[in-house]
Design a protein around this motif. Structure first.
Motif, PDB file in Angstrom:
ATOM      1  N   THR A 248       0.747  -1.229  -0.011  1.00 50.69           N
ATOM      2  CA  THR A 248      -0.026   0.099  -0.012  1.00 50.69           C
ATOM      3  C   THR A 248       0.999   1.125  -0.015  1.00 50.69           C
ATOM      4  O   THR A 248       1.802   1.218   0.509  1.00 50.69           O
ATOM      5  CB  THR A 248      -1.082  -0.042   1.225  1.00 50.69           C
ATOM      6  OG1 THR A 248      -1.726   1.281   1.153  1.00 50.69           O
ATOM      7  CG2 THR A 248      -0.059   0.048   2.416  1.00 50.69           C
ATOM      8  N   ASN A 249       0.388   2.293  -0.447  1.00 55.22           N
ATOM      9  CA  ASN A 249       0.941   3.580  -0.607  1.00 55.22           C
ATOM     10  C   ASN A 249       0.836   4.490   0.762  1.00 55.22           C
ATOM     11  O   ASN A 249       1.105   5.448   1.102  1.00 55.22           O
ATOM     12  CB  ASN A 249       0.631   4.514  -1.767  1.00 55.22           C
ATOM     13  CG  ASN A 249      -0.781   4.710  -1.918  1.00 55.22           C
ATOM     14  OD1 ASN A 249      -1.699   4.116  -1.257  1.00 55.22           O
ATOM     15  ND2 ASN A 249      -1.113   5.962  -2.470  1.00 55.22           N
ATOM     16  N   MET A 250      -0.027   3.637   1.605  1.00 51.33           N
ATOM     17  CA  MET A 250      -0.354   4.426   2.933  1.00 51.33           C
ATOM     18  C   MET A 250       0.804   4.328   3.908  1.00 51.33           C
ATOM     19  O   MET A 250       1.371   3.187   4.087  1.00 51.33           O
ATOM     20  CB  MET A 250      -1.760   3.862   3.377  1.00 51.33           C
ATOM     21  CG  MET A 250      -2.349   4.823   4.750  1.00 51.33           C
ATOM     22  SD  MET A 250      -3.702   4.045   5.179  1.00 51.33           S
ATOM     23  CE  MET A 250      -4.989   4.937   3.809  1.00 51.33           C
ATOM     24  N   THR A 251       1.224   5.477   4.570  1.00 54.11           N
ATOM     25  CA  THR A 251       2.343   5.346   5.374  1.00 54.11           C
ATOM     26  C   THR A 251       1.711   4.736   6.882  1.00 54.11           C
ATOM     27  O   THR A 251       0.483   4.934   7.226  1.00 54.11           O
ATOM     28  CB  THR A 251       3.102   6.733   5.453  1.00 54.11           C
ATOM     29  OG1 THR A 251       2.074   7.577   6.314  1.00 54.11           O
ATOM     30  CG2 THR A 251       3.356   7.191   4.297  1.00 54.11           C
ATOM     31  N   PHE A 252       2.988   4.616   7.574  1.00 58.79           N
ATOM     32  CA  PHE A 252       2.511   4.245   9.092  1.00 58.79           C
ATOM     33  C   PHE A 252       1.768   5.265   9.821  1.00 58.79           C
ATOM     34  O   PHE A 252       0.702   5.124  10.387  1.00 58.79           O
ATOM     35  CB  PHE A 252       3.802   3.980   9.756  1.00 58.79           C
ATOM     36  CG  PHE A 252       3.597   3.689  11.418  1.00 58.79           C
ATOM     37  CD1 PHE A 252       2.883   2.430  11.578  1.00 58.79           C
ATOM     38  CD2 PHE A 252       3.935   4.577  12.222  1.00 58.79           C
ATOM     39  CE1 PHE A 252       2.802   2.320  12.932  1.00 58.79           C
ATOM     40  CE2 PHE A 252       3.795   4.564  13.669  1.00 58.79           C
ATOM     41  CZ  PHE A 252       3.434   3.124  14.132  1.00 58.79           C
ATOM     42  N   ASP A 253       2.327   6.533   9.761  1.00 62.43           N
ATOM     43  CA  ASP A 253       1.502   7.731  10.505  1.00 62.43           C
ATOM     44  C   ASP A 253       0.258   7.795   9.953  1.00 62.43           C
ATOM     45  O   ASP A 253      -0.634   8.368  10.618  1.00 62.43           O
ATOM     46  CB  ASP A 253       2.459   9.091  10.294  1.00 62.43           C
ATOM     47  CG  ASP A 253       3.653   8.963  11.083  1.00 62.43           C
ATOM     48  OD1 ASP A 253       3.748   8.139  11.994  1.00 62.43           O
ATOM     49  OD2 ASP A 253       4.447   9.676  10.713  1.00 62.43           O
ATOM     50  N   GLU A 254      -0.176   7.499   8.537  1.00 61.99           N
ATOM     51  CA  GLU A 254      -1.389   7.790   8.183  1.00 61.99           C
ATOM     52  C   GLU A 254      -2.366   6.834   8.486  1.00 61.99           C
ATOM     53  O   GLU A 254      -3.516   6.950   8.997  1.00 61.99           O
ATOM     54  CB  GLU A 254      -1.410   7.685   6.371  1.00 61.99           C
ATOM     55  CG  GLU A 254      -0.824   8.931   5.693  1.00 61.99           C
ATOM     56  CD  GLU A 254      -0.487   9.061   4.272  1.00 61.99           C
ATOM     57  OE1 GLU A 254      -0.595  10.057   3.912  1.00 61.99           O
ATOM     58  OE2 GLU A 254      -0.396   7.710   3.908  1.00 61.99           O
ATOM     59  N   MET A 255      -1.757   5.408   8.750  1.00 64.16           N
ATOM     60  CA  MET A 255      -2.699   4.208   9.144  1.00 64.16           C
ATOM     61  C   MET A 255      -2.850   4.522  10.773  1.00 64.16           C
ATOM     62  O   MET A 255      -4.267   4.517  11.086  1.00 64.16           O
ATOM     63  CB  MET A 255      -1.853   3.053   9.175  1.00 64.16           C
ATOM     64  CG  MET A 255      -1.728   2.528   7.763  1.00 64.16           C
ATOM     65  SD  MET A 255      -0.749   0.821   7.797  1.00 64.16           S
ATOM     66  CE  MET A 255      -0.585   0.632   5.961  1.00 64.16           C
ATOM     67  N   VAL A 256      -2.101   5.137  11.502  1.00 61.37           N
ATOM     68  CA  VAL A 256      -2.436   5.561  12.622  1.00 61.37           C
ATOM     69  C   VAL A 256      -3.394   6.901  12.909  1.00 61.37           C
ATOM     70  O   VAL A 256      -4.479   6.405  13.604  1.00 61.37           O
ATOM     71  CB  VAL A 256      -0.916   6.146  13.513  1.00 61.37           C
ATOM     72  CG1 VAL A 256      -1.412   6.638  14.740  1.00 61.37           C
ATOM     73  CG2 VAL A 256      -0.036   4.855  13.613  1.00 61.37           C
ATOM     74  N   ASP A 257      -3.317   7.485  12.093  1.00 62.07           N
ATOM     75  CA  ASP A 257      -4.620   8.807  11.798  1.00 62.07           C
ATOM     76  C   ASP A 257      -5.765   8.163  11.437  1.00 62.07           C
ATOM     77  O   ASP A 257      -6.771   8.434  12.167  1.00 62.07           O
ATOM     78  CB  ASP A 257      -3.975   9.798  11.127  1.00 62.07           C
ATOM     79  CG  ASP A 257      -2.811  10.769  11.414  1.00 62.07           C
ATOM     80  OD1 ASP A 257      -2.777  10.576  12.739  1.00 62.07           O
ATOM     81  OD2 ASP A 257      -2.196  11.292  10.631  1.00 62.07           O
ATOM     82  N   VAL A 258      -5.753   7.154  10.613  1.00 64.33           N
ATOM     83  CA  VAL A 258      -7.098   6.716  10.177  1.00 64.33           C
ATOM     84  C   VAL A 258      -7.639   5.746  11.439  1.00 64.33           C
ATOM     85  O   VAL A 258      -8.849   5.852  11.743  1.00 64.33           O
ATOM     86  CB  VAL A 258      -6.926   5.639   9.095  1.00 64.33           C
ATOM     87  CG1 VAL A 258      -8.013   4.655   8.876  1.00 64.33           C
ATOM     88  CG2 VAL A 258      -6.582   6.310   7.684  1.00 64.33           C
ATOM     89  N   GLN A 259      -6.923   5.013  12.099  1.00 58.91           N
ATOM     90  CA  GLN A 259      -7.104   4.246  13.320  1.00 58.91           C
ATOM     91  C   GLN A 259      -7.987   5.071  14.290  1.00 58.91           C
ATOM     92  O   GLN A 259      -8.913   4.912  14.946  1.00 58.91           O
ATOM     93  CB  GLN A 259      -6.214   3.289  13.707  1.00 58.91           C
ATOM     94  CG  GLN A 259      -6.428   2.715  15.109  1.00 58.91           C
ATOM     95  CD  GLN A 259      -7.480   1.579  14.917  1.00 58.91           C
ATOM     96  OE1 GLN A 259      -7.848   1.068  13.816  1.00 58.91           O
ATOM     97  NE2 GLN A 259      -8.054   1.181  16.110  1.00 58.91           N
TER      98      GLN A 259
END
Length: 308
Positions: A248-259
């Motif tokens: 995926t092109n989603m970064t770790f920080d972006e995944m944390v923000d989504v969660q």
């Protein structure tokens, strides 16, 4: 002080110590999960060479809880070529309405191959130009920005199903596929069975539409099982399966923000259907021709959900 009281006092350190040990154990276990999760996310992150969509005036900001979209590509990788994206699911997520909309696009959809200047089956876009052309072509078809992509290796998707202990689904059609039989009703599937279950097309009276529903059933079941306590205890196998089979092109920080900011929205999924089109043969090849009114309705609904 009598002997009985002395004995009672001696027990207090143990009584206090037991919950303390349990809490410390949970913290350490949680830390191990976090460290492994961070490592896994770094392994699956794969930047793509693609500008921000011209269908957006400004890039999305997860911290502002902007609605966003995700394209899920289930890719059958084949020896000697780049494979085909035989599963294409678009999700739009809106935290304001606490909702997610999901639409599966028929793989044989006749549409423009963005960057190639001609039309072909949508699932060929991945073969012609990889993830970037697949995203661009889906974006052009649905007339919405595609912000993120998740690529799943379908042949190894069975590893993820096995890692969560298999999935239970409600099967609406009695059929056979390969060496497996699938009776009607609630059935439990291991990885190999789940892969056969989602790949069957020709015995289903609804054709590709029936297959799309089965794909969504299995994906939702995997998400449900992945969130269970038993799966948390088996997190190493799950993370291993994810790191081997997902990009995926989603970064770790972006995944944390989504969660953090979108959790309620991702738990409430509404399915949209593309089913009013028709089949047409051209030069001996079968294509799915979208119904223009239905497609326009999906355009409008997804745009409204993305607040565009």
């Amino acid at each position: 002080m009598n002997r009985t009281n002395r004995r009672k006092k001696k027990k207090w350190p143990w009584i206090v110590g037991i919950p303390t040990v349990l809490i410390l154990g949970a913290v350490v276990y949680g830390l191990f999960i976090y460290m492994d999760f961070t490592k896994t996310v770094k392994e699956i992150h794969e930047p793509i060479d693609r500008e921000v969509s011209d269908k957006r005036e400004v890039p999305i900001a997860f911290k502002k809880q902007d609605p966003f979209s995700v394209l899920i590509l289930g890719v059958d990788e084949r020896e000697g070529d780049s494979g085909r994206s035989d599963t294409m699911i678009v999700l739009t997520v809106n935290p304001e309405t606490n909702s997610t909309k999901m639409v599966s696009i028929p793989r044989d959809t006749y549409t423009e191959m963005v960057g190639r200047g001609f039309k072909d089956k949508l699932n060929h876009a991945y073969a012609f130009g990889g993830i970037e052309m697949a995203m661009d072509s889906v974006e052009n078809l649905l007339d919405i920005p595609i912000d993120y992509v998740v690529q799943v290796n379908m042949d190894s998707f069975k590893d993820i199903v096995d890692a969560v202990g298999g999935v239970t689904i409600n099967n609406t059609l009695n059929f056979r596929e390969g060496n497996y039989s699938f009776p009607k009703g609630n059935i439990h599937l291991n990885g190999d069975e789940a892969l056969a279950f989602v790949r069957m097309r020709y015995e289903d009276p609804r054709g590709d539409f029936g297959r799309q529903d089965r794909q969504k059933q299995v994906i939702q079941a995997v998400l449900r099982e992945g969130a269970s306590v038993n799966s948390l205890l088996n997190y190493k196998s799950i993370f291993g399966a994810i790191s081997n089979n997902i990009r995926t092109n989603m970064t770790f920080d972006e995944m944390v923000d989504v969660q953090k900011n979108y959790r309620n929205a991702t738990g409430n999924i509404e399915q949209l259907y593309i089913e009013k089109g028709s089949g047409q043969k051209m030069n001996g090849i079968w294509y799915y021709m979208m119904n223009s009114d239905e497609l326009r309705g999906i355009h409008d609904e997804l745009k409204e959900h993305l607040e565009l």
